[in-house]
Design a protein around this motif. Structure first.
Motif, PDB file in Angstrom:
ATOM      1  N   SER A  40     133.281 103.144 -40.571  1.00  0.00           N
ATOM      2  CA  SER A  40     131.952 103.320 -39.982  1.00  0.00           C
ATOM      3  C   SER A  40     131.138 102.028 -40.098  1.00  0.00           C
ATOM      4  N   GLU A  41     131.429 101.206 -41.109  1.00  0.00           N
ATOM      5  CA  GLU A  41     130.721  99.930 -41.256  1.00  0.00           C
ATOM      6  C   GLU A  41     131.054  98.972 -40.108  1.00  0.00           C
ATOM      7  N   ASP A  42     132.223  99.134 -39.529  1.00  0.00           N
ATOM      8  CA  ASP A  42     132.629  98.253 -38.426  1.00  0.00           C
ATOM      9  C   ASP A  42     131.820  98.512 -37.153  1.00  0.00           C
ATOM     10  N   ILE A  43     131.241  99.688 -37.044  1.00  0.00           N
ATOM     11  CA  ILE A  43     130.526 100.066 -35.817  1.00  0.00           C
ATOM     12  C   ILE A  43     129.375  99.105 -35.537  1.00  0.00           C
ATOM     13  N   GLU A  44     128.490  98.934 -36.507  1.00  0.00           N
ATOM     14  CA  GLU A  44     127.330  98.058 -36.280  1.00  0.00           C
ATOM     15  C   GLU A  44     127.755  96.617 -36.091  1.00  0.00           C
ATOM     16  N   TRP A  45     128.816  96.183 -36.772  1.00  0.00           N
ATOM     17  CA  TRP A  45     129.306  94.819 -36.613  1.00  0.00           C
ATOM     18  C   TRP A  45     129.777  94.576 -35.178  1.00  0.00           C
ATOM     19  N   VAL A  46     130.549  95.498 -34.644  1.00  0.00           N
ATOM     20  CA  VAL A  46     131.053  95.331 -33.270  1.00  0.00           C
ATOM     21  C   VAL A  46     129.908  95.405 -32.269  1.00  0.00           C
ATOM     22  N   LYS A  47     128.952  96.275 -32.508  1.00  0.00           N
ATOM     23  CA  LYS A  47     127.792  96.345 -31.617  1.00  0.00           C
ATOM     24  C   LYS A  47     127.010  95.032 -31.657  1.00  0.00           C
ATOM     25  N   PHE A  48     126.908  94.431 -32.845  1.00  0.00           N
ATOM     26  CA  PHE A  48     126.228  93.147 -32.964  1.00  0.00           C
ATOM     27  C   PHE A  48     126.993  92.060 -32.223  1.00  0.00           C
ATOM     28  N   LEU A  49     128.311  92.054 -32.355  1.00  0.00           N
ATOM     29  CA  LEU A  49     129.127  91.085 -31.605  1.00  0.00           C
ATOM     30  C   LEU A  49     128.882  91.226 -30.108  1.00  0.00           C
ATOM     31  N   GLN A  50     128.788  92.454 -29.627  1.00  0.00           N
ATOM     32  CA  GLN A  50     128.527  92.676 -28.201  1.00  0.00           C
ATOM     33  C   GLN A  50     127.166  92.113 -27.807  1.00  0.00           C
ATOM     34  N   ARG A  51     126.174  92.288 -28.679  1.00  0.00           N
ATOM     35  CA  ARG A  51     124.846  91.745 -28.370  1.00  0.00           C
ATOM     36  C   ARG A  51     124.885  90.219 -28.337  1.00  0.00           C
ATOM     37  N   LEU A  52     125.614  89.611 -29.271  1.00  0.00           N
ATOM     38  CA  LEU A  52     125.755  88.153 -29.239  1.00  0.00           C
ATOM     39  C   LEU A  52     126.404  87.717 -27.932  1.00  0.00           C
ATOM     40  N   LYS A  53     127.459  88.407 -27.552  1.00  0.00           N
ATOM     41  CA  LYS A  53     128.157  88.094 -26.294  1.00  0.00           C
ATOM     42  C   LYS A  53     127.212  88.260 -25.110  1.00  0.00           C
ATOM     43  N   ASN A  54     126.471  89.361 -25.100  1.00  0.00           N
ATOM     44  CA  ASN A  54     125.569  89.650 -23.983  1.00  0.00           C
ATOM     45  C   ASN A  54     124.421  88.653 -23.878  1.00  0.00           C
ATOM     46  N   THR A  55     124.088  87.999 -24.984  1.00  0.00           N
ATOM     47  CA  THR A  55     123.026  86.984 -24.939  1.00  0.00           C
ATOM     48  C   THR A  55     123.586  85.601 -24.676  1.00  0.00           C
ATOM     49  N   GLY A  56     124.887  85.523 -24.409  1.00  0.00           N
ATOM     50  CA  GLY A  56     125.471  84.258 -24.003  1.00  0.00           C
ATOM     51  C   GLY A  56     126.034  83.405 -25.119  1.00  0.00           C
ATOM     52  N   MET A  57     126.187  83.959 -26.321  1.00  0.00           N
ATOM     53  CA  MET A  57     126.779  83.150 -27.387  1.00  0.00           C
ATOM     54  C   MET A  57     128.240  82.889 -27.041  1.00  0.00           C
ATOM     55  N   SER A  58     128.666  81.662 -27.256  1.00  0.00           N
ATOM     56  CA  SER A  58     130.044  81.290 -26.956  1.00  0.00           C
ATOM     57  C   SER A  58     130.995  81.969 -27.936  1.00  0.00           C
ATOM     58  N   LEU A  59     132.214  82.154 -27.494  1.00  0.00           N
ATOM     59  CA  LEU A  59     133.238  82.726 -28.357  1.00  0.00           C
ATOM     60  C   LEU A  59     133.437  81.850 -29.597  1.00  0.00           C
ATOM     61  N   LYS A  60     133.364  80.556 -29.407  1.00  0.00           N
ATOM     62  CA  LYS A  60     133.503  79.621 -30.535  1.00  0.00           C
ATOM     63  C   LYS A  60     132.447  79.891 -31.598  1.00  0.00           C
ATOM     64  N   ASN A  61     131.186  80.031 -31.178  1.00  0.00           N
ATOM     65  CA  ASN A  61     130.114  80.278 -32.142  1.00  0.00           C
ATOM     66  C   ASN A  61     130.183  81.692 -32.718  1.00  0.00           C
ATOM     67  N   MET A  62     130.648  82.646 -31.915  1.00  0.00           N
ATOM     68  CA  MET A  62     130.842  83.995 -32.451  1.00  0.00           C
ATOM     69  C   MET A  62     131.897  83.965 -33.556  1.00  0.00           C
ATOM     70  N   LYS A  63     132.938  83.178 -33.360  1.00  0.00           N
ATOM     71  CA  LYS A  63     134.001  83.055 -34.359  1.00  0.00           C
ATOM     72  C   LYS A  63     133.465  82.404 -35.625  1.00  0.00           C
ATOM     73  N   ILE A  64     132.680  81.349 -35.471  1.00  0.00           N
ATOM     74  CA  ILE A  64     132.079  80.691 -36.631  1.00  0.00           C
ATOM     75  C   ILE A  64     131.215  81.684 -37.397  1.00  0.00           C
ATOM     76  N   TYR A  65     130.372  82.404 -36.675  1.00  0.00           N
ATOM     77  CA  TYR A  65     129.493  83.379 -37.312  1.00  0.00           C
ATOM     78  C   TYR A  65     130.319  84.447 -38.025  1.00  0.00           C
ATOM     79  N   SER A  66     131.345  84.934 -37.363  1.00  0.00           N
ATOM     80  CA  SER A  66     132.204  85.969 -37.949  1.00  0.00           C
ATOM     81  C   SER A  66     132.878  85.474 -39.220  1.00  0.00           C
TER      82      SER A  66
END
Length: 125
Positions: A40-66
């Motif tokens: 259940s903890e993964d739910i909010e994390w994946v939703k946050f990743l989607q928001r980052l993606k939807n705001t235009g964050m690059s996959l590279k920066n999403m990976k760094i953040y992750s």
């Protein structure tokens, strides 16, 4: 939670979840049959990743953040800096879109006035 259940819960397709896992954005536990098990903890994390993606964050920066997130609280300052930089990008993009929207509205208004003038001339003839 299985990948299908998790997909329904998050609204993220199973293929996107597999992609996120493949790219190292999410770390997923596996059962004895090597099937993905989401918590259940993964739910909010994946939703946050989607928001980052939807705001235009690059996959590279999403990976760094992750990667920083999975390292733990010692990386909070770095994560904050990354999000602040992305916030500036979002603000800049928003300003551009506001400019584009204003330009579009002006063009629409020009066409409306042009049509009104044409209609006025046609009535006079």
């Amino acid at each position: 939670m299985t990948i299908g259940e998790f997909s329904r819960e998050t609204g993220v397709s199973a293929s996107a979840l597999r992609y996120y896992e493949d790219k190292g954005l999410i770390h997923v536990n596996r059962d004895y049959g090597n099937r993905r098990i989401y918590s259940s903890e993964d739910i909010e994390w994946v939703k946050f990743l989607q928001r980052l993606k939807n705001t235009g964050m690059s996959l590279k920066n999403m990976k760094i953040y992750s990667d920083l997130r999975y390292e733990g609280d010692s990386t909070i300052a770095k994560r904050l800096a990354l999000l602040e930089k992305h916030q500036q990008y979002v603000d800049d993009q928003k300003a551009l879109w506001d400019e584009y929207a204003d330009n579009l509205a002006q063009k629409i208004e020009w066409y409306r006035r042009h049509l009104e003038r044409q209609e006025s001339r046609n009535k006079c003839e």
